[in-house]
Design an enzyme around this catalytic site. Structure first.
Site, PDB file in Angstrom:
ATOM      1  N   HIS A 129      -6.460-113.624 -34.250  1.00 10.99           N
ATOM      2  CA  HIS A 129      -6.399-113.155 -35.634  1.00 10.99           C
ATOM      3  C   HIS A 129      -7.306-111.960 -35.894  1.00 10.99           C
ATOM      4  O   HIS A 129      -7.540-111.601 -37.040  1.00 10.99           O
ATOM      5  CB  HIS A 129      -6.748-114.293 -36.591  1.00 10.99           C
ATOM      6  CG  HIS A 129      -5.632-115.267 -36.761  1.00 10.99           C
ATOM      7  ND1 HIS A 129      -5.742-116.415 -37.514  1.00 10.99           N
ATOM      8  CD2 HIS A 129      -4.368-115.272 -36.263  1.00 10.99           C
ATOM      9  CE1 HIS A 129      -4.596-117.073 -37.473  1.00 10.99           C
ATOM     10  NE2 HIS A 129      -3.756-116.402 -36.720  1.00 10.99           N
TER      11      HIS A 129
ATOM     12  N   LYS B  49     -44.192-127.472   5.223  1.00  8.97           N
ATOM     13  CA  LYS B  49     -44.196-126.085   5.720  1.00  8.97           C
ATOM     14  C   LYS B  49     -45.545-125.821   6.392  1.00  8.97           C
ATOM     15  O   LYS B  49     -46.452-126.654   6.357  1.00  8.97           O
ATOM     16  CB  LYS B  49     -43.963-125.103   4.578  1.00  8.97           C
ATOM     17  CG  LYS B  49     -45.077-125.089   3.536  1.00  8.97           C
ATOM     18  CD  LYS B  49     -44.820-124.031   2.475  1.00  8.97           C
ATOM     19  CE  LYS B  49     -46.006-123.936   1.504  1.00  8.97           C
ATOM     20  NZ  LYS B  49     -45.813-122.876   0.492  1.00  8.97           N
TER      21      LYS B  49
END
Length: 473
Positions: free
Chosen positions: A148, A388
């Site tokens: 629209h 790690k």
């Protein structure tokens, strides 16, 4: 009326299959401060002596305004004033534009859907006029059809009776594209009253074309409550509601009722959570191995978990964790190549961390933001190992793995730590026991997660926990 669980199952399946669409009405924009159709026309109607609450055909009211003024100037100004203002995205818009829906239709003039998609880091391809229908925006994530018009072009906005009569001239092909989507996709209508003549026309034409083979669609509406009306008004409103429900069902649209509009947000959150529960982030790193966990056995665990997740149609996300990332990727790829028609993007997301950031503070900041963004679309996070080397070559906990756990917890992910692999994963398992909401998902499996070194048993346990969390469709 369709039961909420059936709606969730069907619509979530459509999202996962890439066949979901959304149709947004004014009700979606109202919480952000925008007016609905009546609110837009109310002052204009008063200027010509009409009470908008007594009128049923709002397109005719808009036409009267245009006729009385001799042109569209007042209508165009009203659209600009009502929708061309700074507002915040409401929660429903945010959720609906985060969910991986690829097709959005709206009769709204505002920019909320486009803005929501951009905020979610998605690239919208917006279609306002028919000439745009034949163009495809590069790297688009979703199409937004504004059937629209748009606030930036108020003179072309569809509002008056004449606008609807000549719609196929002003907006050629839009009805046909919508009809095609109604045939091939499952729609959720939200914030919509079904009083729009355009949508009514397309839906009825689709039903006439397909007959009993019309596709199932859904809409969410607020139920009529006795306390909101007098006895006489309640009876009328209830009858009206039942008739509308039956008529929508005739058109293939199933109604999901809520007692309060706030429930809609809860439903949308449930959809998002279920969609994300199909996405699994695998976190972990390993530079040191010991005991029963050799390097080969650790890689086998990561490989098999990833492979079996993909086999059950999960999407795996990997940040290339040191020592296990390659195995996660290979497990997913092997299953994708074997049984998923090589649809890599549907089942595997690779997110290597940005490198070459020399400043340690800047790197830590960027990596934290990256982890937050990476985890935002995942509903499940699996943790294994988590160690790690430090600068001296000694074994330490992987702080990135712990940070990913904290982010996952904050985002409400289901967390599955394989504590028997040690290090951060073991620490996470102990920490989860202090959180009742998180622990209840893994309580029955804690002993296996904590003690078992049997790879097949661990894989089976991880899948069992994940599947309990997932809405089956």
């Amino acid at each position: 009326m369709v039961k909420k669980q059936k709606f969730l199952q069907e619509y979530i399946k459509a999202i996962r299959d890439g066949n979901a669409a959304l149709f947004a009405g004014a009700g979606l924009s109202r919480p952000s401060g925008f007016v609905d159709w009546k609110g837009l026309l109310r002052p204009l109607a008063e200027e010509i002596g009409l009470n908008i609450d007594d009128e049923h055909d709002l397109t005719l009211v808009a036409q009267y305004v245009r006729n009385e003024n001799g042109n569209r100037t007042s209508i165009n100004s009203a659209i600009m004033d009502a929708f061309n203002k700074e507002v915040n995205l409401n929660e429903n818009v945010k959720i609906l534009t985060r969910i991986p829906i690829n097709t959005y239709w709206t009769t709204n003039y505002d920019h909320l859907i486009e803005e929501g998609l951009r905020e979610a880091n998605r690239n919208p391809d917006v279609k306002i006029e028919y000439k745009q229908l034949s163009n495809t925006k590069r790297d688009r994530d979703a199409i937004v059809y504004k059937m629209h018009g748009d606030v930036d072009h108020p003179a072309d906005a569809v509002l008056t009776k004449d606008d609807y009569v000549k719609y196929d001239v002003s907006y050629p092909f839009f009805r046909r594209v919508l009809q095609g989507d109604l045939i091939s996709k499952t729609f959720l209508f939200i914030g919509f009253s079904f009083e729009d003549p355009n949508l009514d026309y397309v839906i009825n034409q689709t039903r006439l074309l397909l007959g009993e083979n019309v596709r199932n669609h859904f809409c969410i509406m607020k139920t009529v409550k006795e306390g909101d009306y007098s006895a006489e008004e309640y009876g009328y409103k209830r009858a009206q509601q039942d008739l509308r429900k039956a008529d929508l069902a005739r058109q293939g649209i199933q109604v999901v009722y809520v007692d309060d509009f706030a429930e809609i947000t809860d439903i949308l959150r449930e959809i998002e959570k279920a969609v994300n529960a199909n996405n699994v982030f695998i976190s972990g790193s390993a530079e040191f191995y010991g005991g029963d966990w050799t390097k080969e056995k650790a890689e086998e665990l990561a490989y098999k978990i990833s492979k079996h997740l993909v086999k059950q149609s999960y999407k795996v996300t990997s940040g290339f964790g040191l020592g296990i990332g390659s195995s996660v990727i290979n497990g997913a790829l092997d299953e994708i190549n074997r049984s998923k028609y090589n649809h890599i993007n549907e089942h595997l997301c690779l997110r290597p961390f940005p490198q070459n950031i020399e400043d340690p503070d800047e790197r830590a900041k960027k990596w934290k933001e990256y982890r937050e963004e990476m985890l935002s679309n995942n509903g499940i996070a699996i943790f294994m190992f988590g160690n790690k080397k430090d600068s001296k070559g000694n074994k330490v906990e992987a702080n990135g793995c712990w940070q990913e756990y904290q982010i996952a917890k904050q985002m409400g992910c289901l967390i599955i730590p394989i504590g028997s692999t040690g290090d951060v994963a073991e620490k996470i398992l102990e920490d989860i026991k202090l959180d009742e909401d998180l622990y209840r998902y893994i309580e029955d499996s804690e002993t296996i997660l904590k003690e078992s070194k049997d790879i097949d048993m661990l894989v089976e346990t991880v899948l069992k926990i994940a599947n309990k969390h997932r809405i089956v469709v």
